[in-house]
Motif scaffolding. Structure first.
Motif, PDB file in Angstrom:
ATOM      1  N   ARG A   1      61.925  20.583 -27.257  1.00  0.00           N
ATOM      2  CA  ARG A   1      60.847  20.196 -28.175  1.00  0.00           C
ATOM      3  C   ARG A   1      59.506  20.635 -27.614  1.00  0.00           C
ATOM      4  NH1 ARG A   1      58.770  14.883 -27.528  1.00  0.00           N
ATOM      5  NH2 ARG A   1      57.211  16.210 -26.586  1.00  0.00           N
ATOM      6  N   ALA A   2      58.765  21.358 -28.442  1.00  0.00           N
ATOM      7  CA  ALA A   2      57.409  21.764 -28.112  1.00  0.00           C
ATOM      8  C   ALA A   2      56.431  20.744 -28.711  1.00  0.00           C
ATOM      9  CB  ALA A   2      57.157  23.172 -28.635  1.00  0.00           C
ATOM     10  N   THR A   3      55.159  21.130 -28.820  1.00  0.00           N
ATOM     11  CA  THR A   3      54.167  20.197 -29.367  1.00  0.00           C
ATOM     12  C   THR A   3      53.434  20.753 -30.575  1.00  0.00           C
ATOM     13  OG1 THR A   3      52.540  20.990 -27.742  1.00  0.00           O
ATOM     14  CG2 THR A   3      53.807  19.017 -27.165  1.00  0.00           C
ATOM     15  N   GLY A   4      53.736  21.984 -30.974  1.00  0.00           N
ATOM     16  CA  GLY A   4      53.100  22.517 -32.174  1.00  0.00           C
ATOM     17  C   GLY A   4      53.569  21.797 -33.417  1.00  0.00           C
ATOM     18  N   GLU A   5      52.655  21.578 -34.355  1.00  0.00           N
ATOM     19  CA  GLU A   5      53.012  20.831 -35.570  1.00  0.00           C
ATOM     20  C   GLU A   5      53.891  21.691 -36.464  1.00  0.00           C
ATOM     21  OE1 GLU A   5      50.752  18.558 -39.253  1.00  0.00           O
ATOM     22  OE2 GLU A   5      49.845  18.554 -37.247  1.00  0.00           O
ATOM     23  N   GLN A   6      55.019  21.137 -36.883  1.00  0.00           N
ATOM     24  CA  GLN A   6      55.996  21.909 -37.640  1.00  0.00           C
ATOM     25  C   GLN A   6      56.977  21.005 -38.364  1.00  0.00           C
ATOM     26  OE1 GLN A   6      58.840  23.894 -35.126  1.00  0.00           O
ATOM     27  NE2 GLN A   6      59.641  25.210 -36.745  1.00  0.00           N
ATOM     28  N   LEU A   7      57.283  21.345 -39.616  1.00  0.00           N
ATOM     29  CA  LEU A   7      58.464  20.821 -40.284  1.00  0.00           C
ATOM     30  C   LEU A   7      59.587  21.814 -40.021  1.00  0.00           C
ATOM     31  CD1 LEU A   7      57.081  19.533 -43.706  1.00  0.00           C
ATOM     32  CD2 LEU A   7      57.799  18.166 -41.740  1.00  0.00           C
ATOM     33  N   ILE A   8      60.767  21.322 -39.717  1.00  0.00           N
ATOM     34  CA  ILE A   8      61.846  22.163 -39.218  1.00  0.00           C
ATOM     35  C   ILE A   8      62.857  22.456 -40.322  1.00  0.00           C
ATOM     36  CG2 ILE A   8      63.712  22.313 -37.528  1.00  0.00           C
ATOM     37  CD1 ILE A   8      62.005  20.388 -35.789  1.00  0.00           C
ATOM     38  N   SER A   9      63.150  23.729 -40.485  1.00  0.00           N
ATOM     39  CA  SER A   9      64.122  24.175 -41.475  1.00  0.00           C
ATOM     40  C   SER A   9      65.527  24.124 -40.892  1.00  0.00           C
ATOM     41  CB  SER A   9      63.797  25.602 -41.916  1.00  0.00           C
ATOM     42  OG  SER A   9      64.868  26.169 -42.636  1.00  0.00           O
ATOM     43  N   ILE A  10      66.511  23.929 -41.747  1.00  0.00           N
ATOM     44  CA  ILE A  10      67.909  23.975 -41.317  1.00  0.00           C
ATOM     45  C   ILE A  10      68.269  25.363 -40.806  1.00  0.00           C
ATOM     46  CG2 ILE A  10      68.853  24.603 -43.569  1.00  0.00           C
ATOM     47  CD1 ILE A  10      70.398  22.130 -41.045  1.00  0.00           C
ATOM     48  N   ASN A  11      67.479  26.376 -41.179  1.00  0.00           N
ATOM     49  CA  ASN A  11      67.734  27.751 -40.759  1.00  0.00           C
ATOM     50  C   ASN A  11      66.899  28.167 -39.554  1.00  0.00           C
ATOM     51  OD1 ASN A  11      69.560  28.273 -42.972  1.00  0.00           O
ATOM     52  ND2 ASN A  11      67.758  28.355 -44.302  1.00  0.00           N
ATOM     53  N   GLU A  12      66.265  27.206 -38.902  1.00  0.00           N
ATOM     54  CA  GLU A  12      65.443  27.511 -37.730  1.00  0.00           C
ATOM     55  C   GLU A  12      66.256  28.269 -36.687  1.00  0.00           C
ATOM     56  OE1 GLU A  12      62.488  28.023 -35.248  1.00  0.00           O
ATOM     57  OE2 GLU A  12      62.170  26.988 -37.162  1.00  0.00           O
ATOM     58  N   LYS A  13      65.695  29.366 -36.171  1.00  0.00           N
ATOM     59  CA  LYS A  13      66.418  30.219 -35.219  1.00  0.00           C
ATOM     60  C   LYS A  13      66.130  29.871 -33.771  1.00  0.00           C
ATOM     61  CE  LYS A  13      68.236  32.551 -38.570  1.00  0.00           C
ATOM     62  NZ  LYS A  13      69.656  32.291 -38.928  1.00  0.00           N
ATOM     63  N   ASN A  14      64.906  29.472 -33.469  1.00  0.00           N
ATOM     64  CA  ASN A  14      64.528  29.210 -32.079  1.00  0.00           C
ATOM     65  C   ASN A  14      64.623  27.720 -31.776  1.00  0.00           C
ATOM     66  OD1 ASN A  14      63.543  29.155 -29.498  1.00  0.00           O
ATOM     67  ND2 ASN A  14      61.491  29.875 -30.019  1.00  0.00           N
ATOM     68  N   LEU A  15      65.730  27.322 -31.180  1.00  0.00           N
ATOM     69  CA  LEU A  15      65.935  25.909 -30.854  1.00  0.00           C
ATOM     70  C   LEU A  15      65.225  25.488 -29.580  1.00  0.00           C
ATOM     71  CD1 LEU A  15      69.722  25.453 -31.730  1.00  0.00           C
ATOM     72  CD2 LEU A  15      67.723  24.829 -33.087  1.00  0.00           C
TER      73      LEU A  15
ATOM     74  N   SER B   1      61.912  25.876 -29.006  1.00  0.00           N
ATOM     75  CA  SER B   1      60.494  25.624 -29.237  1.00  0.00           C
ATOM     76  C   SER B   1      60.305  24.915 -30.570  1.00  0.00           C
ATOM     77  CB  SER B   1      59.698  26.940 -29.214  1.00  0.00           C
ATOM     78  OG  SER B   1      58.313  26.697 -29.272  1.00  0.00           O
ATOM     79  N   LEU B   2      61.079  23.852 -30.781  1.00  0.00           N
ATOM     80  CA  LEU B   2      61.013  23.108 -32.045  1.00  0.00           C
ATOM     81  C   LEU B   2      59.747  22.252 -32.061  1.00  0.00           C
ATOM     82  CD1 LEU B   2      64.738  22.006 -32.409  1.00  0.00           C
ATOM     83  CD2 LEU B   2      63.555  23.821 -33.672  1.00  0.00           C
ATOM     84  N   GLY B   3      59.019  22.340 -33.140  1.00  0.00           N
ATOM     85  CA  GLY B   3      57.753  21.625 -33.244  1.00  0.00           C
ATOM     86  C   GLY B   3      57.926  20.166 -33.619  1.00  0.00           C
ATOM     87  N   CYS B   4      56.791  19.486 -33.754  1.00  0.00           N
ATOM     88  CA  CYS B   4      56.832  18.037 -33.998  1.00  0.00           C
ATOM     89  C   CYS B   4      55.534  17.596 -34.657  1.00  0.00           C
ATOM     90  CB  CYS B   4      57.047  17.292 -32.686  1.00  0.00           C
ATOM     91  SG  CYS B   4      55.680  17.476 -31.518  1.00  0.00           S
ATOM     92  N   PHE B   5      55.453  16.296 -34.908  1.00  0.00           N
ATOM     93  CA  PHE B   5      54.211  15.688 -35.374  1.00  0.00           C
ATOM     94  C   PHE B   5      53.765  14.711 -34.293  1.00  0.00           C
ATOM     95  CE2 PHE B   5      51.598  12.529 -37.495  1.00  0.00           C
ATOM     96  CZ  PHE B   5      50.751  13.316 -38.265  1.00  0.00           C
ATOM     97  N   GLY B   6      52.687  15.043 -33.612  1.00  0.00           N
ATOM     98  CA  GLY B   6      52.183  14.179 -32.541  1.00  0.00           C
ATOM     99  C   GLY B   6      51.439  12.982 -33.099  1.00  0.00           C
ATOM    100  N   VAL B   7      51.839  11.799 -32.696  1.00  0.00           N
ATOM    101  CA  VAL B   7      51.263  10.557 -33.220  1.00  0.00           C
ATOM    102  C   VAL B   7      50.191  10.052 -32.267  1.00  0.00           C
ATOM    103  CG1 VAL B   7      51.739   8.198 -33.957  1.00  0.00           C
ATOM    104  CG2 VAL B   7      53.452  10.005 -34.324  1.00  0.00           C
ATOM    105  N   ASN B   8      49.006   9.816 -32.799  1.00  0.00           N
ATOM    106  CA  ASN B   8      47.915   9.266 -31.991  1.00  0.00           C
ATOM    107  C   ASN B   8      46.931   8.547 -32.906  1.00  0.00           C
ATOM    108  OD1 ASN B   8      46.211   8.629 -29.873  1.00  0.00           O
ATOM    109  ND2 ASN B   8      45.300  10.666 -29.735  1.00  0.00           N
ATOM    110  N   GLY B   9      47.072   7.244 -32.996  1.00  0.00           N
ATOM    111  CA  GLY B   9      46.159   6.443 -33.795  1.00  0.00           C
ATOM    112  C   GLY B   9      46.414   6.488 -35.290  1.00  0.00           C
TER     113      GLY B   9
END
Length: 249
Positions: free
Chosen positions: A155-169, A171-179
């Motif tokens: 898991r990386a930290t870039g904001e991303q919604l992940i597709s079922i067809n994602e090729k690069n496992l 560097s999967l993005g996320c939603f960082g929660v802060n406040g």
């Protein structure tokens, strides 16, 4: 171990016949994860991934509790022994020279990651492991430091919604929660539902314990929404999410 209503074998849709997938991840191994997050998760029957920094006192002094966390179906992920990050960047004054990624070699970094895998194996007995990049730093100087043979996904930290067809496992993005408020977090899930994708949430503090934090109320509202919508939302661990994507490739 399967956590969504439909099993892999029964599934014909992208996310086991659900509209979207959600993975809750918690970084750094801090006391509020054991004291606040896990009791709520367990009360709702939801499973999450905890990316552990194994030098953290909340890990070293509470190993028996982390063993129980694994027994109940949560994932223990690798977040290194000492959480090395690249210093010299804005807001990185806390990075000390000994754990400044600029002072590491790739061998040292990979040794630390593999030692963390060994420590976690002693806790949960599992061989398959996922990784979260400390501070989102994926490179050591100009080179990627992760050996993909050591992990199922990262898991990386870039904001991303992940597709079922994602090729690069790795560097999967996320939603960082802060406040964020509960309403804001729920709206992010609704975006994933509308697009048929997965969202990975990244938490640090839960009701305190870290400068990057979410309130107990916002955290509770999000988890209750996931529970109420469990027929539409597949809430699962980061490892299972990655395995499901890999299985579709």
């Amino acid at each position: 171990m399967l956590f969504c209503i439909h099993s892999f074998a029964q599934s014909t849709g992208s996310w086991k016949q659900h509209k979207c997938a959600v993975t809750l991840t918690y970084d750094d191994a801090i006391d509020p994860h054991l004291d606040q997050a896990i009791p709520l998760l367990d009360s709702l029957g939801l499973k999450a991934t905890f990316f552990l920094t194994c030098s953290s006192p909340a890990f070293t002094k509470r190993i028996a509790e982390w063993k129980q966390v694994a027994v109940t179906g949560h994932e223990l992920g690798n977040h290194t022994l000492f959480h090395p990050c690249e210093g010299g960047k804005p807001g990185r004054d806390w990075v000390i020279p000994e754990y400044d990624l600029r002072n590491y070699s790739i061998r040292r970094m990979q040794d630390e990651m593999r030692m963390t895998n060994a420590v976690l194996f002693s806790v949960d007995g599992k061989q398959q492991r996922t990784f979260a990049y400390p501070c989102g730093d994926q490179r050591l100087q100009d080179s990627l430091y992760l050996d993909p043979h050591d992990f199922v996904a990262a898991r990386a930290t870039g904001e991303q919604l992940i597709s079922i067809n994602e090729k690069n496992l790795y560097s999967l993005g996320c939603f960082g929660v802060n406040g964020h408020t509960g309403e804001q977090l729920i709206n992010e899930v609704k975006k994933a539902m509308a697009s048929g994708k997965a969202i990975v949430f990244l938490f640090h503090g839960v009701g305190g314990g870290h400068p990057i934090n979410v309130s107990l109320e916002a955290h509770r509202q999000l988890l209750q929404f996931l529970k109420e919508q469990e027929k539409e939302i597949c809430t699962t661990t980061f490892l299972e999410l990655a395995e499901w994507i890999r299985g579709k490739q």
